[in-house]
Design an enzyme around this catalytic site. Structure first.
Site, short mmCIF file in Angstrom:
data_model
loop_
_atom_site.label_atom_id
_atom_site.label_comp_id
_atom_site.label_asym_id
_atom_site.label_seq_id
_atom_site.Cartn_x
_atom_site.Cartn_y
_atom_site.Cartn_z
N GLY A 144 -5.98 -9.63 4.73
CA GLY A 144 -5.69 -8.58 5.68
C GLY A 144 -4.33 -7.96 5.39
N CYS A 145 -4.13 -6.72 5.82
CA CYS A 145 -2.90 -6.01 5.46
C CYS A 145 -1.66 -6.62 6.12
CB CYS A 145 -3.03 -4.52 5.79
SG CYS A 145 -3.52 -4.18 7.50
N TYR A 146 -1.70 -6.84 7.44
CA TYR A 146 -0.57 -7.51 8.10
C TYR A 146 -0.38 -8.91 7.54
CZ TYR A 146 -0.10 -4.06 11.93
OH TYR A 146 0.12 -2.94 12.68
#
Length: 333
Positions: A144-146
């Site tokens: 995931g990006c975060y």
């Protein structure tokens, strides 16, 4: 002929960035791009920046993807597992969605709901030993990006025993592309411009992924929507266990990581410097008042946070240098 690749869910922002990277990749041959509502449309009609890419979106069906050597799944969470299961076992798969990231079925049920599809090899090459695992895998769950912005800032410090794993606080701002391309009222330009707004406070779905990847046992995570199209800036703080230099710990951990840059003393990450790249910029210090360790991390959420990370994983899976077709440098201004 190159290595034949296809992208499912290519009409979204992450899918469009994947198409851009794959179209310029020296070893990958892009043979198919699929979509749902945009099926039948030329790619350039949906992604004008890809004018000249002579490809039409096909329907998202296993038969369309089965001739590829490797398939990227850029589908909404919960939709990747069924499609992956319908592909031949000889086809390598990189999933940009969350379906196969978590090992804990209870955590999946709590944060995503529905049936847990099982965990694949986790696709963050910079974690210890992970490059070899990714290279040997036929199914990889990209981050995931975060999660990648936070994990790269935090994991080496916990592994080195430099900070307490039970006292981590993260505040991270993301551009609007992180919310996907679907029309939503709160993402209208007139709603976003000139505004910062927190969301999913205390219950963001990347929390269990960050805990799993870093070893954190106590994590407070607050995401913030920022008025910019792409980028993530994460500020990670943790209680120290001693007097270790956090910047030195990070520098040692990433000495051989081509996409992770611990900035010179006094230089702090900012999102624009990572735009268009697969890089993560880090800086660390110790707060003069509280004594807490502070690490600031910047990435392009569509690059290292999504499409770039997926290509990096795919490179390893097919035996290429992980940097192939990816830029270390951002685009400015």
């Amino acid at each position: 002929m190159g290595i034949r690749v296809a992208v499912a869910g290519a009409s979204g922002y992450a899918g469009g960035e994947l198409l851009r990277l794959l179209a310029g990749h020296p070893e990958f041959e892009l043979i198919a791009a699929t979509a749902h509502s945009q099926a039948g449309q030329p790619v350039a009609a949906v992604h004008p920046h890809l004018a000249g890419l002579d490809l039409v979106f096909a329907a998202t069906e296993p038969a369309t993807l089965a001739d590829a050597d490797l398939v990227f799944l850029a589908l909404p969470h919960g939709q990747s597992a069924a499609l992956a299961a319908a592909l031949p076992g000889t086809v390598k798969v990189v999933d940009l969605g969350a379906d196969h990231r978590l090992r804990d079925a209870a955590a999946w049920a709590r944060y995503y709901g529905g049936e847990h599809a099982g965990a694949w090899t986790y696709g963050l090459p910079e974690l210890p030993g992970r490059r070899a695992e990714i290279a040997a895998a036929s199914r990889v769950a990209s981050t995931g990006c975060y999660a990648v912005a936070t994990t790269l800032a935090l994991a080496p410090l916990i592994a080195a025993g430099a900070v307490r794993p039970d006292d981590v606080v993260v505040v991270a701002a993301s551009g609007t592309s992180g919310a996907g391309r679907a029309a939503k009222a709160h993402l209208l330009g007139s709603e976003v411009m000139g505004d910062l707004s927190p969301y999913k406070v205390g219950a963001h779905q990347h929390v269990p992924e960050i805990r799993q990847a870093t070893g954190a046992t106590g994590l407070s995570f607050t995401p913030v929507l920022a008025p910019m199209p792409r980028g993530i800036l994460a500020t990670v703080t943790a209680a120290p266990t001693g007097d270790a230099d956090p910047r030195a710990v990070l520098a040692a951990a990433y000495a051989d990581a081509p996409f992770v840059h611990v900035l010179p003393e006094g230089a702090w990450p900012h999102t624009a410097a990572t735009t268009g790249s697969n890089s993560c910029h880090l800086q660390a210090t110790v707060d003069a008042d509280s004594g807490r360790v502070i690490v600031v991390s910047a990435i392009d959420n569509l690059g290292k946070g999504a499409a770039g990370q997926a290509v990096q994983n795919a490179n390893l899976m097919v035996g290429l240098p992980e940097t192939t077709g990816l830029s270390v440098f951002g685009v400015a201004p």
